[in-house]
Design a protein around this motif. Structure first.
Motif, PDB file in Angstrom:
ATOM      1  N   ASN A 188       0.810  -1.223   0.000  1.00  0.00           N
ATOM      2  CA  ASN A 188       0.000   0.000   0.000  1.00  0.00           C
ATOM      3  C   ASN A 188       0.839   1.266   0.000  1.00  0.00           C
ATOM      4  O   ASN A 188       0.480   2.260   0.625  1.00  0.00           O
ATOM      5  CB  ASN A 188      -0.940  -0.006   1.202  1.00  0.00           C
ATOM      6  CG  ASN A 188      -1.957  -1.124   1.120  1.00  0.00           C
ATOM      7  OD1 ASN A 188      -2.942  -1.032   0.392  1.00  0.00           O
ATOM      8  ND2 ASN A 188      -1.706  -2.205   1.842  1.00  0.00           N
ATOM      9  N   GLY A 189       1.981   1.200  -0.672  1.00  0.00           N
ATOM     10  CA  GLY A 189       2.833   2.375  -0.797  1.00  0.00           C
ATOM     11  C   GLY A 189       3.864   2.520   0.302  1.00  0.00           C
ATOM     12  O   GLY A 189       4.754   3.365   0.210  1.00  0.00           O
ATOM     13  N   GLU A 190       3.751   1.718   1.373  1.00  0.00           N
ATOM     14  CA  GLU A 190       4.705   1.827   2.467  1.00  0.00           C
ATOM     15  C   GLU A 190       6.021   1.154   2.108  1.00  0.00           C
ATOM     16  O   GLU A 190       6.067   0.229   1.286  1.00  0.00           O
ATOM     17  CB  GLU A 190       4.133   1.227   3.763  1.00  0.00           C
ATOM     18  CG  GLU A 190       4.045  -0.286   3.813  1.00  0.00           C
ATOM     19  CD  GLU A 190       2.789  -0.870   3.207  1.00  0.00           C
ATOM     20  OE1 GLU A 190       2.402  -1.981   3.609  1.00  0.00           O
ATOM     21  OE2 GLU A 190       2.214  -0.233   2.289  1.00  0.00           O
ATOM     22  N   GLU A 196      20.853  -1.070  11.552  1.00  0.00           N
ATOM     23  CA  GLU A 196      21.645  -1.705  12.603  1.00  0.00           C
ATOM     24  C   GLU A 196      20.974  -1.571  13.964  1.00  0.00           C
ATOM     25  O   GLU A 196      21.368  -2.249  14.918  1.00  0.00           O
ATOM     26  CB  GLU A 196      23.039  -1.067  12.665  1.00  0.00           C
ATOM     27  CG  GLU A 196      23.877  -1.232  11.405  1.00  0.00           C
ATOM     28  CD  GLU A 196      24.471  -2.621  11.285  1.00  0.00           C
ATOM     29  OE1 GLU A 196      24.454  -3.353  12.292  1.00  0.00           O
ATOM     30  OE2 GLU A 196      24.953  -2.968  10.189  1.00  0.00           O
ATOM     31  N   ASN A 197      19.959  -0.719  14.056  1.00  0.00           N
ATOM     32  CA  ASN A 197      19.265  -0.510  15.330  1.00  0.00           C
ATOM     33  C   ASN A 197      17.774  -0.302  15.070  1.00  0.00           C
ATOM     34  O   ASN A 197      17.238   0.783  15.227  1.00  0.00           O
ATOM     35  CB  ASN A 197      19.854   0.690  16.074  1.00  0.00           C
ATOM     36  CG  ASN A 197      19.440   0.727  17.533  1.00  0.00           C
ATOM     37  OD1 ASN A 197      18.463   0.105  17.930  1.00  0.00           O
ATOM     38  ND2 ASN A 197      20.182   1.477  18.337  1.00  0.00           N
ATOM     39  N   GLY A 198      17.108  -1.377  14.649  1.00  0.00           N
ATOM     40  CA  GLY A 198      15.671  -1.318  14.488  1.00  0.00           C
ATOM     41  C   GLY A 198      15.212  -1.223  13.047  1.00  0.00           C
ATOM     42  O   GLY A 198      16.018  -1.183  12.107  1.00  0.00           O
ATOM     43  N   ALA A 199      13.900  -1.187  12.876  1.00  0.00           N
ATOM     44  CA  ALA A 199      13.269  -1.088  11.563  1.00  0.00           C
ATOM     45  C   ALA A 199      12.488   0.219  11.477  1.00  0.00           C
ATOM     46  O   ALA A 199      11.984   0.731  12.473  1.00  0.00           O
ATOM     47  CB  ALA A 199      12.340  -2.276  11.329  1.00  0.00           C
ATOM     48  N   ILE A 200      12.377   0.740  10.260  1.00  0.00           N
ATOM     49  CA  ILE A 200      11.660   1.990  10.003  1.00  0.00           C
ATOM     50  C   ILE A 200      10.619   1.727   8.921  1.00  0.00           C
ATOM     51  O   ILE A 200      10.945   1.179   7.864  1.00  0.00           O
ATOM     52  CB  ILE A 200      12.619   3.101   9.532  1.00  0.00           C
ATOM     53  CG1 ILE A 200      13.702   3.366  10.575  1.00  0.00           C
ATOM     54  CG2 ILE A 200      11.843   4.378   9.216  1.00  0.00           C
ATOM     55  CD1 ILE A 200      14.838   4.246  10.055  1.00  0.00           C
ATOM     56  N   ARG A 201       9.377   2.130   9.164  1.00  0.00           N
ATOM     57  CA  ARG A 201       8.357   2.073   8.126  1.00  0.00           C
ATOM     58  C   ARG A 201       8.076   3.486   7.634  1.00  0.00           C
ATOM     59  O   ARG A 201       7.656   4.353   8.414  1.00  0.00           O
ATOM     60  CB  ARG A 201       7.065   1.445   8.659  1.00  0.00           C
ATOM     61  CG  ARG A 201       6.001   1.290   7.558  1.00  0.00           C
ATOM     62  CD  ARG A 201       4.761   0.550   8.029  1.00  0.00           C
ATOM     63  NE  ARG A 201       3.883   1.366   8.833  1.00  0.00           N
ATOM     64  CZ  ARG A 201       3.511   1.076  10.081  1.00  0.00           C
ATOM     65  NH1 ARG A 201       3.954  -0.021  10.667  1.00  0.00           N
ATOM     66  NH2 ARG A 201       2.686   1.872  10.745  1.00  0.00           N
ATOM     67  N   ALA A 202       8.319   3.710   6.354  1.00  0.00           N
ATOM     68  CA  ALA A 202       8.016   5.001   5.733  1.00  0.00           C
ATOM     69  C   ALA A 202       6.626   4.910   5.124  1.00  0.00           C
ATOM     70  O   ALA A 202       6.364   4.054   4.275  1.00  0.00           O
ATOM     71  CB  ALA A 202       9.044   5.339   4.669  1.00  0.00           C
ATOM     72  N   GLU A 203       5.741   5.784   5.569  1.00  0.00           N
ATOM     73  CA  GLU A 203       4.354   5.744   5.123  1.00  0.00           C
ATOM     74  C   GLU A 203       3.829   7.172   5.038  1.00  0.00           C
ATOM     75  O   GLU A 203       3.820   7.897   6.034  1.00  0.00           O
ATOM     76  CB  GLU A 203       3.527   4.924   6.115  1.00  0.00           C
ATOM     77  CG  GLU A 203       2.114   4.643   5.688  1.00  0.00           C
ATOM     78  CD  GLU A 203       1.419   3.678   6.639  1.00  0.00           C
ATOM     79  OE1 GLU A 203       0.201   3.507   6.492  1.00  0.00           O
ATOM     80  OE2 GLU A 203       2.081   3.101   7.531  1.00  0.00           O
ATOM     81  N   ASN A 204       3.447   7.581   3.826  1.00  0.00           N
ATOM     82  CA  ASN A 204       2.969   8.952   3.612  1.00  0.00           C
ATOM     83  C   ASN A 204       3.984   9.978   4.105  1.00  0.00           C
ATOM     84  O   ASN A 204       3.629  10.989   4.734  1.00  0.00           O
ATOM     85  CB  ASN A 204       1.620   9.168   4.292  1.00  0.00           C
ATOM     86  CG  ASN A 204       0.542   8.255   3.736  1.00  0.00           C
ATOM     87  OD1 ASN A 204       0.493   8.035   2.536  1.00  0.00           O
ATOM     88  ND2 ASN A 204      -0.292   7.711   4.599  1.00  0.00           N
ATOM     89  N   LYS A 228       1.273  -9.973   1.401  1.00  0.00           N
ATOM     90  CA  LYS A 228       0.214  -9.278   0.672  1.00  0.00           C
ATOM     91  C   LYS A 228      -0.745  -8.537   1.590  1.00  0.00           C
ATOM     92  O   LYS A 228      -1.458  -7.624   1.153  1.00  0.00           O
ATOM     93  CB  LYS A 228      -0.560 -10.275  -0.193  1.00  0.00           C
ATOM     94  CG  LYS A 228      -1.270 -11.372   0.581  1.00  0.00           C
ATOM     95  CD  LYS A 228      -1.971 -12.345  -0.354  1.00  0.00           C
ATOM     96  CE  LYS A 228      -2.667 -13.465   0.412  1.00  0.00           C
ATOM     97  NZ  LYS A 228      -3.694 -12.973   1.345  1.00  0.00           N
ATOM     98  N   ASP A 229      -0.796  -8.917   2.881  1.00  0.00           N
ATOM     99  CA  ASP A 229      -1.669  -8.234   3.837  1.00  0.00           C
ATOM    100  C   ASP A 229      -0.995  -7.037   4.490  1.00  0.00           C
ATOM    101  O   ASP A 229      -1.606  -6.351   5.317  1.00  0.00           O
ATOM    102  CB  ASP A 229      -2.124  -9.210   4.924  1.00  0.00           C
ATOM    103  CG  ASP A 229      -3.040 -10.286   4.381  1.00  0.00           C
ATOM    104  OD1 ASP A 229      -3.858  -9.967   3.501  1.00  0.00           O
ATOM    105  OD2 ASP A 229      -2.941 -11.440   4.830  1.00  0.00           O
TER     106      ASP A 229
END
Length: 709
Positions: A188-190, A196-204, A228-229
């Protein structure tokens, strides 16, 4: 983690839908996968979605998730290597990432981002926008999102290319960290970035940071796959973090937290955190006690009282009734009339409580705190010999009691018997304070450590810094007592304290904010709860104006902490003042005649609330469903500013937008903590906190029309 897994199953039963209704939002939930679910111990190197199923690659082995566990699989996944590129530019360094975009090949290298041009040569890309122009280093992440945008992650930050136009993001734009390891796109565009220190979700163009054991089994992210979900499967050095983002409503979340509190936090009607015998495992919980059982139980009861007023739900009334009975029991059980205990436990309680608080322990504490109360036993026996109750009660407890007394009386107590019970306990506690010169006096005949509300204390070198807050609280207690009992003597006592001791003047400075050692966040909590009774039940227009000034002063200093409860208390009281202004309650020509301009100036300046309710909604939506107390360290982040106030702790600060970091990115699971604390732990994984953390601000804000109905 059975309870969390069951929750995930329920969430997964709902389809992935975009949110359109105002009262729906996306709730992130994390599930940790490790050797208990069939994975090998240690690092997971790669994570893929293959034939609609997650695959985990560790060393030479592949593991497939079947919905319940991981099992070794014969499935293979061939991945294009990045090591075959030839004729790279001089000094490009090692190839770290690659992607095909618009029919052309892009590679991220140690010393730049390059594109292969028609003559098969490599051309360096120098991304630029209106703020930045970069020669990139360590381009470890390249990905194309589902909307066709090119993204990179480099030492400088994150970049997005849309139809040839770059948009660049650094810590100033909200990027929390920049040592990237990978990137992948969601449906959905994200875009998900591993670091090295965590995860980042870029959304809008907003960046959600997922780090610490709240979200991941280990902070070193090796790979991410998104199904897919939209569920992210994050491979780390110590297992897999599954992060699900699903549609939810405020009320569904409230139902979950009421169930959580009732199942794991109800001890004889008292509500507080529990203890986890196994770190992070809520199934290993053991009921616990706290110094503030009365306050925490009162706050949970208040949440259910507001719920009952809104919905008429019988369960809400039953819980509110039970909570009131528990808080009243704290008063009725003690050997001192009107003195509320902190805690009640059965005599066979599993902890040796009096041995823990021995006289030797008291003497040791007095070396650091000369006012520590040397009283033994700290848990005296009840008259019937069946229980022990904890003494040395504090002002925190009283704030919670009185906050709930008024709310329960107004919203829940319906029969004459119920109303009489409230009147009795309010009179008992208030008369105790008056009888003992505005002090909480223990069974030894001496005041408690934090229970002095008397003028002599305020005018001493020991209590001068508490006079503003405690004067305001005492006036609030008297207003609640007057309202509930309808006995005019409490108005007379309040008038005496104002006329002879200037308590109302003290109350205009309701909290100390400097030096830092005088500042504790729970004072904000008990202060704003006390404002609720003080302002709601005050009838004098001049005093209301003074208290409105005091409220603004108290709230402005914490208005950027994104505390939904504090924001709600301020918003409700400020709006009630506005309502009175609009109704013509204040005849400014008749008020403060010694300065006829003052009353109008108060209305002009504070006639409307300065609250932005979007932060209430943000915090309610982002409170995690998992209320385990995790250690969370944000001092390394790029999107923070440190508080440089002289004598301040070195780990205090806020986001680059001047507001506290979001609630799901810090370690707070209590309503009375400092949101500017960048390194916090509420039990280090050995405690789970009660759902009041969400329930009280939610039902309070809903009752006062601060969020959508």
């Amino acid at each position: 983690m059975r309870a969390i897994l069951l929750l995930i199953i329920v969430l997964l039963q709902s389809s992935f839908k975009p949110i359109g209704e105002e009262n729906k939002f996306r709730q992130d939930v994390a599930v940790i996968h490790n050797s208990e679910q069939g994975l090998p111990k240690g690092a997971i190197d790669k994570m893929k979605i293959y034939n609609n199923a997650p695959l985990a690659i560790a060393s030479e082995d592949t593991y497939q998730w079947n919905g319940n566990e991981w099992a070794k699989s014969s499935s293979t996944y061939n991945e294009q290597s990045v090591s075959h590129f030839k004729n790279l530019p001089m000094n490009s360094g090692k190839v770290l990432s690659q992607v095909s975009y618009a029919g052309r090949t892009y590679i991220g290298c140690e010393n730049g981002l390059f594109i292969k041009v028609k003559n098969k040569k490599w051309e360096q890309i120098l991304p630029a926008d209106e703020n930045y122009s970069w020669a990139l280093k360590n381009v470890s992440a390249l990905v194309i999102d589902s909307n066709g945008n090119l993204w990179f992650g480099s030492k400088e930050g994150i970049g997005k290319n849309t139809n040839g136009t770059w948009q660049l993001f650094t810590g100033k734009e909200g990027v929390p960290y920049n040592q990237f390891t990978c990137a992948t796109a969601g449906p959905n565009g994200e875009v998900w970035f591993g670091t090295e220190n965590g995860a980042i979700r870029a959304e809008n163009d907003y960046f959600y940071y997922r780090t610490s054991r709240r979200w991941l089994p280990d902070n070193k992210v090796n790979d991410i796959a998104v199904d897919k979900d939209g569920t992210a499967w994050v491979a780390t050095d110590n297992g897999i973090g599954q992060i699900i983002s699903k549609e939810m409503t405020y009320e569904e979340k409230a139902s979950y937290f009421t169930q959580q509190t009732e199942e794991r936090h109800n001890r004889m009607g008292f509500i507080c955190q529990n203890h986890l015998n196994e770190q992070y495992n809520i199934d290993s919980y053991e009921l616990a006690i706290s110094d503030n059982d009365g306050q925490y139980t009162a706050m949970y009861g208040a949440a259910q009282a507001f719920r009952y007023s809104i919905t008429g739900d019988k369960e809400a009334k039953e819980i509110a009734d039970r909570s009131f009975e528990a808080v009243k029991w704290l008063v009725d059980i003690t050997s001192v009339p009107g003195f509320p205990a902190r805690v009640i436990i059965p005599v066979d309680w599993h902890e040796p409580v009096n041995e823990q608080y021995s006289q030797e322990y008291n003497k040791r504490n007095q070396k650091n705190d000369p006012f520590w109360k040397d009283i033994y036993p700290r848990f005296p026996l009840s008259e019937d010999g069946k229980y022990r109750w904890k003494c040395d009660t504090s002002s925190d407890e009283l704030a919670g009691h009185y906050f709930y007394y008024g709310i329960y009386y107004d919203l829940v107590a319906e029969t004459e018997e119920e109303k009489t019970a409230v009147k009795q306990v309010v009179a008992d506690v208030t008369d105790h304070l008056i009888r003992n010169s505005f002090k909480l006096v223990d069974y030894d005949g001496m005041p408690t450590r934090w229970g002095s509300f008397d003028p002599d204390y305020f005018n001493s070198i020991w209590g001068w810094d508490q006079r503003g807050l405690n004067s305001m609280m005492m006036l609030s207690f008297l207003n609640v007592a007057s309202h509930v009992t309808e006995n005019p003597k409490y108005d007379e006592v309040a008038k005496m304290l104002r006329d002879e001791e200037n308590y109302h003047i003290n109350a205009m400075h309701p909290k100390e904010f400097f030096p830092p050692e005088n500042v504790v966040p729970w004072d904000n909590n008990l202060g704003l709860m006390s404002f609720y009774g003080l302002i709601n039940y005050e009838k004098d227009p001049e005093l209301l104006m003074m208290y409105r000034l005091s409220l603004e002063y108290a709230w402005l200093n914490i208005s950027k902490q994104k505390n939904a409860f504090w924001d709600g208390l301020y918003g409700a009281l400020a709006n009630s003042f506005t309502k009175k202004v609009n109704e013509g309650y204040f005849n400014t020509s008749e008020l403060f005649k010694e300065n006829p301009l003052f009353a109008q100036s108060v209305i002009d300046r504070y006639g409307k609330s300065s609250l932005d309710t979007k932060y209430i909604k943000e915090t309610l939506q982002r409170i995690p469903l998992d209320l385990i107390g995790y250690e969370m360290d944000n001092t390394h982040r790029l999107d923070i500013l440190f508080d440089t106030t002289p004598a301040q702790k070195t780990d205090m600060g806020w986001g680059v937008d001047s507001y506290a970091l979001p609630i799901d990115e810090r370690g707070h699971v209590r309503l009375d903590r400092d949101a500017f604390d960048l390194h916090d732990s509420e039990g280090n994984g050995y405690s789970e906190h009660e759902g009041t953390f969400y329930l009280l601000p939610y039902y309070f804000a809903k009752y006062h029309d601060l969020i959508p109905q």
